[in-house]
Motif scaffolding. Structure first.
Motif, short mmCIF file in Angstrom:
data_model
loop_
_atom_site.label_atom_id
_atom_site.label_comp_id
_atom_site.label_asym_id
_atom_site.label_seq_id
_atom_site.Cartn_x
_atom_site.Cartn_y
_atom_site.Cartn_z
N ASN A 158 17.12 35.73 26.17
CA ASN A 158 18.22 35.61 25.87
C ASN A 158 19.08 34.06 25.96
OD1 ASN A 158 18.56 38.11 24.77
ND2 ASN A 158 19.09 38.96 26.48
N PHE A 159 18.65 33.40 27.30
CA PHE A 159 18.98 32.19 27.79
C PHE A 159 18.48 31.21 26.63
CE2 PHE A 159 18.92 28.38 30.45
CZ PHE A 159 20.18 28.36 30.54
N LEU A 160 17.31 31.27 26.34
CA LEU A 160 16.49 30.50 25.39
C LEU A 160 16.46 30.68 24.09
CD1 LEU A 160 13.60 29.82 27.94
CD2 LEU A 160 15.54 28.36 27.64
N SER A 161 17.29 31.86 23.62
CA SER A 161 17.43 32.32 22.20
C SER A 161 17.89 31.11 21.40
CB SER A 161 18.13 33.32 22.13
OG SER A 161 18.39 33.73 20.86
N PRO A 162 17.26 30.88 20.14
CA PRO A 162 17.74 29.83 19.24
C PRO A 162 18.95 30.25 18.68
CG PRO A 162 15.79 31.39 18.32
CD PRO A 162 16.18 31.51 19.54
N THR A 163 19.45 31.45 18.61
CA THR A 163 20.73 31.97 18.06
C THR A 163 22.03 32.00 18.79
OG1 THR A 163 19.93 34.06 18.13
CG2 THR A 163 19.56 32.94 16.09
N ILE A 164 21.65 32.80 19.92
CA ILE A 164 22.65 33.09 21.11
C ILE A 164 22.46 32.62 22.58
CG2 ILE A 164 23.22 35.18 19.87
CD1 ILE A 164 21.72 36.49 22.07
N GLY A 165 21.37 31.62 22.49
CA GLY A 165 21.15 31.21 23.79
C GLY A 165 21.86 30.07 24.26
N LEU A 166 22.48 30.15 25.79
CA LEU A 166 23.28 29.03 26.28
C LEU A 166 22.48 27.59 26.17
CD1 LEU A 166 24.88 30.92 29.11
CD2 LEU A 166 26.04 30.44 26.74
N PHE A 167 21.26 27.76 26.52
CA PHE A 167 20.66 26.37 26.56
C PHE A 167 20.41 25.67 25.17
CE2 PHE A 167 16.82 23.67 26.97
CZ PHE A 167 17.15 22.96 28.25
N ASN A 168 20.29 26.54 24.31
CA ASN A 168 20.44 25.84 22.87
C ASN A 168 21.71 25.33 22.40
OD1 ASN A 168 17.78 25.45 21.28
ND2 ASN A 168 17.54 27.48 22.04
N ASP A 169 22.78 26.23 22.79
CA ASP A 169 24.29 25.76 22.83
C ASP A 169 24.41 24.31 23.22
OD1 ASP A 169 24.60 27.97 21.02
OD2 ASP A 169 25.62 29.12 22.78
N PHE A 170 23.73 24.26 24.46
CA PHE A 170 24.19 22.92 25.10
C PHE A 170 23.43 21.89 24.38
CE2 PHE A 170 22.46 20.01 28.49
CZ PHE A 170 23.60 19.64 28.97
N LEU A 171 22.01 21.96 23.95
CA LEU A 171 21.13 21.12 23.33
C LEU A 171 22.16 20.76 22.03
CD1 LEU A 171 17.59 22.28 23.51
CD2 LEU A 171 18.54 20.32 24.70
N GLU A 172 22.70 21.78 21.28
CA GLU A 172 23.31 21.27 19.86
C GLU A 172 24.48 20.42 20.29
OE1 GLU A 172 24.56 23.94 16.04
OE2 GLU A 172 25.14 24.79 17.98
N TRP A 173 25.30 20.80 21.56
CA TRP A 173 26.45 20.10 21.78
C TRP A 173 26.12 18.59 22.07
CZ3 TRP A 173 27.96 18.29 26.72
CH2 TRP A 173 29.29 17.53 26.90
N LEU A 174 24.84 18.49 22.79
CA LEU A 174 24.35 17.08 22.85
C LEU A 174 24.05 16.37 21.67
CD1 LEU A 174 22.41 17.39 26.20
CD2 LEU A 174 24.71 16.49 26.03
N GLY A 175 23.80 17.19 20.57
CA GLY A 175 23.53 16.44 19.20
C GLY A 175 21.87 16.65 18.94
N PHE A 176 21.11 17.62 19.77
CA PHE A 176 19.93 17.88 19.41
C PHE A 176 19.79 19.13 18.48
CE2 PHE A 176 19.85 15.26 23.32
CZ PHE A 176 18.87 14.56 23.02
N GLU A 177 18.64 19.41 17.81
CA GLU A 177 18.43 20.48 17.13
C GLU A 177 18.17 21.75 18.14
OE1 GLU A 177 15.35 19.76 14.24
OE2 GLU A 177 16.78 18.33 12.98
#
Length: 315
Positions: free
Chosen positions: A145-164
């Motif tokens: 869940n933490f690495l999920s591409p839809t609800i994962g916090l880590f992907n949310d952090f990557l998107e906030w930094l400007g990454f896909e």
């Protein structure tokens, strides 16, 4: 001149018969008995089942009626291409765990040992120990869940930094890092207990003398703490080397899926998939016997090397 009367001597009394050593210390050895029974019943007696590695074992025929085929399964072991893929994955993940995971509890113990606020230290230790008591079913779900591409916090952090966003659990190049990182997070706090116990046994006068000589914390750690911990470090390292092909089934099974088999499948999951699910009991028993022999050889070699170089060994 009259001779003095001789004093009659009494015959020497026989010395009491000494009891055998085990009878004299029966109370101490009785404490070892439960451990001996455990290893005998659950470790040594099951070793007799390794004979099916030399048979075409059939679950309905049993051990005594299954045909003996000699080294057939060991020959297949070293001719199947997938065996070498699984061996490569197992060695690489185990090497990563040895390089990054083995020093982590030591570093954490050194940091905790420098904390002077007792309340903060106790709370920190409790928080760090907590993941050890959670099963891999829970931890695996948290990681996914933490690495999920839809609800994962880590992907949310990557998107906030400007990454896909990245599909971590669908791209095989990430699975080894995920396995190693999640294993460190779960067990690092628990493994610090041994090092903290060893640190508690160091004489504080050594540190006081070092402070008088002007040594800082880093110099004290290098010149006092690490040499005092060296026997503990070597024993734990030797035990880890002996299990270099054992990575644990639960963790990798929970994180693995068919898309990640190329880089993530190890001996433990391969034995389950091919042996228990696929019914190739003799072949997977040969793999397990191979693991045991390799681990034993590595342990003996590392133990002798450690004894000659550092003077510390298991025996």
């Amino acid at each position: 001149m009259a001779q003095p009367d001789t004093i009659p001597t009494q015959p020497a009394l026989p010395l009491p018969k000494k009891k055998p050593y085990l009878l004299r210390h029966w109370a101490i050895y009785s404490m070892i008995l439960p451990g001996l029974v455990y290893f005998l019943v659950f470790k040594y007696i099951p070793l007799t089942g390794s004979i099916i590695a030399f048979q075409d074992y059939n679950i309905f025929s049993g051990v005594w009626k299954s045909p003996f085929v000699g080294w057939k399964h060991f020959h297949n072991l070293f001719t199947y291409p997938e065996f070498y893929e699984v061996l490569r994955n197992t060695l690489l993940i185990s090497l990563y765990q040895l390089v990054f995971g083995f020093p982590a509890p030591l570093l954490l113990a050194l940091l905790l040992n420098e904390v002077r606020k007792l309340a903060f230290k106790r709370v920190s230790q409790t928080v760090l120990y907590l993941p050890h008591f959670m099963s891999w079913v829970i931890v695996g779900g948290l990681v996914i869940n933490f690495l999920s591409p839809t609800i994962g916090l880590f992907n949310d952090f990557l998107e906030w930094l400007g990454f896909e966003r990245i599909f971590f659990m669908q791209e095989k190049e990430y699975i080894r890092s995920i396995i190693v990182t999640s294993g460190i997070w779960k067990e690092v706090g628990w493994n610090t207990i041994i090092y903290l116990a060893a640190l508690a046994g160091i004489n504080p006068e050594y540190y006081e003398a070092a402070e008088v000589d002007g040594a800082g914390k880093l110099r004290q750690a290098i010149s006092i703490t690490l040499p005092a911990l060296l026997p503990t470090i070597m024993v734990l390292l030797l035990l880890r080397i002996g299990h270099i092909l054992d990575l644990g089934f639960e963790q990798i099974y929970m994180l693995l899926n068919p898309l990640l088999w190329d880089n993530g499948e190890v001996f433990d999951t391969y034995i389950y998939r091919v042996g228990l699910v696929g019914g190739q009991y003799s072949y997977t028993t040969a793999i397990d016997l191979f693991k045991a022999i390799v681990g034993f050889i590595l342990l003996m070699g590392a133990n002798q090397l450690s004894k000659k170089t550092t003077g510390n060994s298991l025996y």
